[in-house]
Write a protein that holds these residues in place. Sequence first.
Motif, PDB file in Angstrom:
ATOM      1  N   VAL B 140       0.848  -1.201   0.000  1.00 61.88           N
ATOM      2  CA  VAL B 140       0.000   0.000   0.000  1.00 61.88           C
ATOM      3  C   VAL B 140       0.878   1.244   0.000  1.00 61.88           C
ATOM      4  CG1 VAL B 140      -1.497   1.380   1.510  1.00 61.88           C
ATOM      5  CG2 VAL B 140      -2.070  -1.002   1.035  1.00 61.88           C
ATOM      6  N   ALA B 141       1.926   1.254   0.830  1.00 64.72           N
ATOM      7  CA  ALA B 141       2.819   2.416   0.905  1.00 64.72           C
ATOM      8  C   ALA B 141       3.492   2.669  -0.441  1.00 64.72           C
ATOM      9  CB  ALA B 141       3.872   2.194   1.988  1.00 64.72           C
ATOM     10  N   ALA B 142       3.756   1.596  -1.178  1.00 64.40           N
ATOM     11  CA  ALA B 142       4.391   1.760  -2.487  1.00 64.40           C
ATOM     12  C   ALA B 142       3.441   2.407  -3.490  1.00 64.40           C
ATOM     13  CB  ALA B 142       4.860   0.406  -3.015  1.00 64.40           C
ATOM     14  N   MET B 143       2.129   2.268  -3.238  1.00 61.99           N
ATOM     15  CA  MET B 143       1.155   2.889  -4.155  1.00 61.99           C
ATOM     16  C   MET B 143       0.842   4.317  -3.755  1.00 61.99           C
ATOM     17  SD  MET B 143      -1.678  -0.059  -4.889  1.00 61.99           S
ATOM     18  CE  MET B 143      -2.059  -0.456  -3.192  1.00 61.99           C
ATOM     19  N   ALA B 144       0.983   4.623  -2.454  1.00 65.71           N
ATOM     20  CA  ALA B 144       0.515   5.914  -1.937  1.00 65.71           C
ATOM     21  C   ALA B 144       1.538   7.013  -2.176  1.00 65.71           C
ATOM     22  CB  ALA B 144       0.222   5.788  -0.452  1.00 65.71           C
ATOM     23  N   ARG B 145       1.058   8.230  -2.333  1.00 56.95           N
ATOM     24  CA  ARG B 145       1.929   9.388  -2.496  1.00 56.95           C
ATOM     25  C   ARG B 145       1.745  10.402  -1.364  1.00 56.95           C
ATOM     26  NH1 ARG B 145       4.961   7.241  -3.764  1.00 56.95           N
ATOM     27  NH2 ARG B 145       5.794   6.560  -5.744  1.00 56.95           N
ATOM     28  N   SER B 146       0.885  10.053  -0.402  1.00 51.58           N
ATOM     29  CA  SER B 146       0.675  10.940   0.746  1.00 51.58           C
ATOM     30  C   SER B 146       0.091  10.093   1.882  1.00 51.58           C
ATOM     31  CB  SER B 146      -0.287  12.074   0.400  1.00 51.58           C
ATOM     32  OG  SER B 146      -1.574  11.538   0.172  1.00 51.58           O
ATOM     33  N   LEU B 147       0.063  10.672   3.071  1.00 61.44           N
ATOM     34  CA  LEU B 147      -0.515   9.949   4.208  1.00 61.44           C
ATOM     35  C   LEU B 147      -1.993   9.647   3.964  1.00 61.44           C
ATOM     36  CD1 LEU B 147       1.101  11.775   7.264  1.00 61.44           C
ATOM     37  CD2 LEU B 147       1.455   9.407   6.584  1.00 61.44           C
ATOM     38  N   ALA B 148      -2.695  10.624   3.378  1.00 63.44           N
ATOM     39  CA  ALA B 148      -4.126  10.430   3.122  1.00 63.44           C
ATOM     40  C   ALA B 148      -4.334   9.271   2.155  1.00 63.44           C
ATOM     41  CB  ALA B 148      -4.727  11.716   2.560  1.00 63.44           C
ATOM     42  N   GLU B 149      -3.524   9.235   1.109  1.00 60.09           N
ATOM     43  CA  GLU B 149      -3.629   8.122   0.157  1.00 60.09           C
ATOM     44  C   GLU B 149      -3.290   6.809   0.843  1.00 60.09           C
ATOM     45  OE1 GLU B 149      -2.500  10.244  -4.093  1.00 60.09           O
ATOM     46  OE2 GLU B 149      -1.518   8.372  -3.526  1.00 60.09           O
ATOM     47  N   GLY B 150      -2.290   6.833   1.709  1.00 60.03           N
ATOM     48  CA  GLY B 150      -1.900   5.614   2.427  1.00 60.03           C
ATOM     49  C   GLY B 150      -3.052   5.081   3.261  1.00 60.03           C
ATOM     50  N   ALA B 151      -3.746   5.977   3.968  1.00 54.56           N
ATOM     51  CA  ALA B 151      -4.875   5.552   4.801  1.00 54.56           C
ATOM     52  C   ALA B 151      -6.002   5.014   3.926  1.00 54.56           C
ATOM     53  CB  ALA B 151      -5.356   6.733   5.640  1.00 54.56           C
ATOM     54  N   LEU B 152      -6.270   5.722   2.843  1.00 53.60           N
ATOM     55  CA  LEU B 152      -7.367   5.300   1.948  1.00 53.60           C
ATOM     56  C   LEU B 152      -7.072   3.935   1.332  1.00 53.60           C
ATOM     57  CD1 LEU B 152     -10.003   6.143   0.475  1.00 53.60           C
ATOM     58  CD2 LEU B 152      -8.560   7.060  -1.334  1.00 53.60           C
ATOM     59  N   PHE B 153      -5.876   3.795   0.774  1.00 58.43           N
ATOM     60  CA  PHE B 153      -5.532   2.533   0.110  1.00 58.43           C
ATOM     61  C   PHE B 153      -5.478   1.383   1.116  1.00 58.43           C
ATOM     62  CE2 PHE B 153      -2.994   4.999  -3.358  1.00 58.43           C
ATOM     63  CZ  PHE B 153      -4.199   5.455  -3.880  1.00 58.43           C
ATOM     64  N   ALA B 154      -4.968   1.657   2.318  1.00 57.77           N
ATOM     65  CA  ALA B 154      -4.890   0.601   3.335  1.00 57.77           C
ATOM     66  C   ALA B 154      -6.294   0.104   3.688  1.00 57.77           C
ATOM     67  CB  ALA B 154      -4.188   1.131   4.590  1.00 57.77           C
ATOM     68  N   ALA B 155      -7.238   1.041   3.819  1.00 62.77           N
ATOM     69  CA  ALA B 155      -8.615   0.652   4.156  1.00 62.77           C
ATOM     70  C   ALA B 155      -9.236  -0.148   3.020  1.00 62.77           C
ATOM     71  CB  ALA B 155      -9.441   1.903   4.447  1.00 62.77           C
ATOM     72  N   VAL B 156      -9.077   0.342   1.790  1.00 60.80           N
ATOM     73  CA  VAL B 156      -9.721  -0.324   0.648  1.00 60.80           C
ATOM     74  C   VAL B 156      -9.165  -1.731   0.458  1.00 60.80           C
ATOM     75  CG1 VAL B 156      -9.935  -0.257  -1.870  1.00 60.80           C
ATOM     76  CG2 VAL B 156     -10.293   1.831  -0.541  1.00 60.80           C
ATOM     77  N   VAL B 157      -7.844  -1.845   0.451  1.00 62.05           N
ATOM     78  CA  VAL B 157      -7.231  -3.163   0.205  1.00 62.05           C
ATOM     79  C   VAL B 157      -7.560  -4.122   1.350  1.00 62.05           C
ATOM     80  CG1 VAL B 157      -5.045  -4.376  -0.086  1.00 62.05           C
ATOM     81  CG2 VAL B 157      -5.386  -2.173  -1.195  1.00 62.05           C
ATOM     82  N   SER B 158      -7.510  -3.635   2.577  1.00 57.07           N
ATOM     83  CA  SER B 158      -7.795  -4.508   3.727  1.00 57.07           C
ATOM     84  C   SER B 158      -9.243  -4.994   3.685  1.00 57.07           C
ATOM     85  CB  SER B 158      -7.571  -3.753   5.037  1.00 57.07           C
ATOM     86  OG  SER B 158      -6.245  -3.339   5.125  1.00 57.07           O
ATOM     87  N   LEU B 159     -10.148  -4.076   3.427  1.00 54.33           N
ATOM     88  CA  LEU B 159     -11.565  -4.476   3.413  1.00 54.33           C
ATOM     89  C   LEU B 159     -11.846  -5.467   2.281  1.00 54.33           C
ATOM     90  CD1 LEU B 159     -13.222  -1.038   4.289  1.00 54.33           C
ATOM     91  CD2 LEU B 159     -13.079  -3.085   5.729  1.00 54.33           C
ATOM     92  N   PHE B 160     -11.186  -5.272   1.159  1.00 58.02           N
ATOM     93  CA  PHE B 160     -11.358  -6.229   0.063  1.00 58.02           C
ATOM     94  C   PHE B 160     -10.847  -7.621   0.481  1.00 58.02           C
ATOM     95  CE2 PHE B 160      -9.449  -8.484  -3.530  1.00 58.02           C
ATOM     96  CZ  PHE B 160     -10.578  -8.657  -4.331  1.00 58.02           C
ATOM     97  N   LEU B 161      -9.678  -7.663   1.089  1.00 58.99           N
ATOM     98  CA  LEU B 161      -9.123  -8.953   1.517  1.00 58.99           C
ATOM     99  C   LEU B 161      -9.971  -9.570   2.634  1.00 58.99           C
ATOM    100  CD1 LEU B 161      -5.287  -8.146   1.465  1.00 58.99           C
ATOM    101  CD2 LEU B 161      -6.516  -9.773  -0.001  1.00 58.99           C
ATOM    102  N   LEU B 162     -10.507  -8.737   3.506  1.00 60.64           N
ATOM    103  CA  LEU B 162     -11.376  -9.243   4.567  1.00 60.64           C
ATOM    104  C   LEU B 162     -12.644  -9.852   3.972  1.00 60.64           C
ATOM    105  CD1 LEU B 162     -10.885  -6.361   7.148  1.00 60.64           C
ATOM    106  CD2 LEU B 162     -10.372  -8.767   7.557  1.00 60.64           C
ATOM    107  N   HIS B 163     -13.151  -9.158   2.976  1.00 59.57           N
ATOM    108  CA  HIS B 163     -14.344  -9.684   2.301  1.00 59.57           C
ATOM    109  C   HIS B 163     -14.028 -11.039   1.672  1.00 59.57           C
ATOM    110  CE1 HIS B 163     -18.088  -9.649   0.040  1.00 59.57           C
ATOM    111  NE2 HIS B 163     -17.393  -9.910  -1.062  1.00 59.57           N
ATOM    112  N   ALA B 164     -12.898 -11.085   0.969  1.00 63.07           N
ATOM    113  CA  ALA B 164     -12.512 -12.352   0.318  1.00 63.07           C
ATOM    114  C   ALA B 164     -12.212 -13.435   1.342  1.00 63.07           C
ATOM    115  CB  ALA B 164     -11.294 -12.113  -0.567  1.00 63.07           C
TER     116      ALA B 164
END
Lengths: 377, 239
Positions: B140-164
């Motif tokens: 996620v950190a490798a995709m993010a360009r700011s703290l806000a992006e890091g938080a957003l991407f971390a939530a999205v990816v985690s929730l997707f994996l949790l769903h799966a």
Amino acid sequence: MEAGERLALIGPNGSGKTTLARLLATDLSPSGGELYLLGESARRPTPELRRRIGYAGDRPIHWEPLTGAENLRFFWEVGRSRRHEAAGPEGEGPLSRSSTSPSSDPDDDSRSGRTPLSVARSLGLGPVLDEPVSRYSFGMRRRLLLSEVLASRAQLLLFDEPTVGLDPSGVAAFGQELLERAREGAAVVLATNEVREVPDWATRVLFLSEGRVVADDAPGSLLLRVKGRTLVTVRFRARDEEAGGKAEAGLGGDPSEGADEGSEPAPVPPGVLALLRDDESPVGQDHTSRRASLEEGPDERGARSGTGPSPLVTLRVQTPRGARLLPPLLEALLDSGAEIQDVRVREPDLRDVFRELTGKELTADDRGAEPPGRGDG
Amino acid sequence: MGPVWRLEWALALRRRRLLALNVVIPLLLVVPIALGGAPAFHAAAAYTVLFVLFATFGSAIPLVRDAEGGLLRRTLLAGGSGRAILLPRILSAALLDALQLLPATLLILATGEGSLHLWVLAPFVLLGAVLAGNLVGVWVAAMARSLAEGALFAAVVSLFLLHASGVFRTPAPGSVAATLEPLLPFTGLHQLLLAGAGGPPLLRNAILGGLLGSWGGALVLLAVTAVVTQPLIKRISAP
């Protein structure tokens, strides 16, 4: 560069000093051409190559909750080179004299009897080494960064504006450590506009302007270009429009002293190589237009509207007569009713060489008088 | 152990307030659910989301912060390799996360109907899951360009994996989702917390599957990450 060579990169803002330093530090990739550092291509720098390069950028960056000693230890350990530890005292490559076999303990580095902690102490950090960096002032952070790089095993040391934020004792201590590392064989690159120490610190100077090298020579050779051109700066409040003209009349002296090929033309009085104003326009012509071209502060604006003090005028005089020019100059100014505010006499240095070569100033401070504490007068 | 491993532990111990908050806040979130008599399925979903977000955020946000502050770049320029920087950082962060979440996990087991084998299993499953969460955080950190992006991407990816991982629904038996579910690193943690919260007891096969899922998924992700640490750290630390 050879082992032990000390190169100063000098140029105004935007001339490319930091870009070149960052390229050499492998912090930037070249947009064209090839860059070889210590015999290796730097297009895809390896950690091993980076361990052989020490870089102190213009911003001191540290792990804030950790102490100065812990930061020193961390960066010392990260920069420890296994290959060069194994290479033994002779190391390898043209800059190998600094690659003496290091110990694994930063408190027990046998190289020259100096340790990272001792380097930090010599830079005045001894009393605060066990305090968190978050409590450090900017100057202390700079000293810590410089200590980390000076204490590293690097064979190429790069410093970007190393003296910014340092007090005179810090500058002197840094200079001593720098020369010591160069004696051990490290090549040193300094990107700086603080030219005062350069003749002592550097063996070679590269003047940069707009990304190009305009001079590459030993500092002593460059200084020969401005030998005997003392800079006298006088700031005064002119009582009337003719004060500047009357001052010029008082600048006369032995005409033969002022005769120098390439010096300013007709309006310059005898004994004076150049008489310059803040805007570099020659003094001695139309006073009205000249005054209008000066940078005006609130006082000047007030004076023009008739509500404030007289305008503040700065005269810069280049002369081979040195301080001997002052008595007639000051006398003429006082006779004209001018109020002298500030007088400074400075021997020519690399700033003047740069001005002569490029027609540009190194820093905004070089126009007119220097701020207090920096002038020689 | 290398300098980055020692650095991470020194930083964690120096940031005592953060250390305490990381223990207390999960407990504060778990206590009302555990004592409130929530249905086991809902309680387990809440616990799993909390634990996984704790790990992914806890990995991604400090990495983005250190990249923005120039610390990663400085460490790289000083001669640190991607592997020497990222791997000790991930492993120490996972161990720290597991230690910080262990009190909340034990509270869940204590207030639920946790059997002895759940108590024994819990630390291992928890460690595997937070290791995976920390690895996800690095990507996620490798995709993010700011703290806000890091938080957003971390939530999205985690929730997707949790769903799966079957946290929010039970996939139809025989479906692709049902086949993939046991292979995902957060499935084992969810099953453990479901059983601990008073849900259906874990059978022997489920215990084995949970362990394998947690650790298998985490180790595969660790191996993939280890191979590409240099481009990853270069991307994370890019100015």
